[in-house]
Design a protein around this motif. Structure first.
Motif: not given
Length: 244
Positions: A92-103, A34-43
């Motif tokens: 498994h889980a997917d997280f999406v980045r959030i901009q606090m000033d965007e609807v 999300g947030s127009k950035k590359e996805p990152i694989a995490v643990v």
């Protein structure tokens, strides 16, 4: 309220075998995008994610994700998660980045208050047709639920999305004509058919008709033999002629 922080680590090995090894270690694979950035694989530790999923705000919870050496802490939400269908474990889980000033747009549960008149007085049944509605708002204004009062509802009455109270913090996106709850008539008790009438008593057996000339209990042929014997008894013996 104290902000939730979940620390994660970058994931180098990908694929099913690598994910299986992680789960054996008590961890699960996840991805951040999300947030127009590359996805990152995490643990990540699944216990931390389960605490968020089972909280009052559930998957609508905004929390910070700390990824060491790759990017600063970022606000995220749980976009999706997978559970083992047999064991029930989070896998498994997917997280999406959030901009606090965007609807953003989220699904919010519908909470019912009060007791419908049709249920209380007439024994009706309150059916929950739609349990969530879609809303748009800033991340800090996500409601835990939207509330609707069903007290005045009589049998046959319904409440729709258009009946939800308005708010200046969020906008409801769901179809205004979508039914939320309806009061149905009470279920009719099943009428058990009366037991079948007792079978009519069997007709009495007709009296046995004895053949004329045959005594009761007499075996066939007995009458003929008796008649022959009587004839023999009444027959006179023939006399012999005298000698001349």
């Amino acid at each position: 309220m104290k902000e939730i922080v979940v620390d994660v680590k970058g994931r180098e090995s990908l694929g099913k075998n690598a994910s299986r090894r992680l789960r054996h270690q008590g961890l699960i694979p996840a991805i951040v995008y999300g947030s127009k950035k590359e996805p990152i694989a995490v643990v990540v530790d699944p216990k931390k994610i389960l605490e968020i999923i089972h909280s009052e705000s559930g998957v609508n919870t905004i929390f910070q994700l700390g990824l060491a050496q790759q990017e600063a802490r970022r606000h995220v939400m749980i976009k999706e998660y997978q559970v083992d269908p047999v064991k029930g474990n989070l896998i498994h889980a997917d997280f999406v980045r959030i901009q606090m000033d965007e609807v953003i747009e989220v699904d919010v549960p519908v909470q019912v208050t009060g007791e419908a008149a049709g249920v209380k007085l007439d024994g009706g049944i309150l059916d929950h047709v739609t349990r969530q509605v879609r809303v748009s708002c800033l991340p800090t204004d996500i409601p835990e639920h939207v509330t609707i009062d069903v007290t005045p509802l009589k049998i046959g009455d319904a409440l729709r999305v258009s009946d939800l109270p308005k708010s200046d913090k969020y906008r409801i996106l769901s179809d205004p004509d979508l039914t939320l709850v309806v009061v149905s008539p009470p279920a009719k008790e099943e009428v058990i058919a009366p037991a079948a009438a007792e079978a009519a008593p069997a007709a009495p057996a007709e009296p046995e008709v004895m053949k004329k000339g045959k005594a009761a209990g007499e075996e066939p042929g007995e009458t003929a033999e008796t008649d022959d014997a009587k004839k023999k008894e009444t027959k006179k013996p023939e006399g012999k002629e005298g000698k001349k």
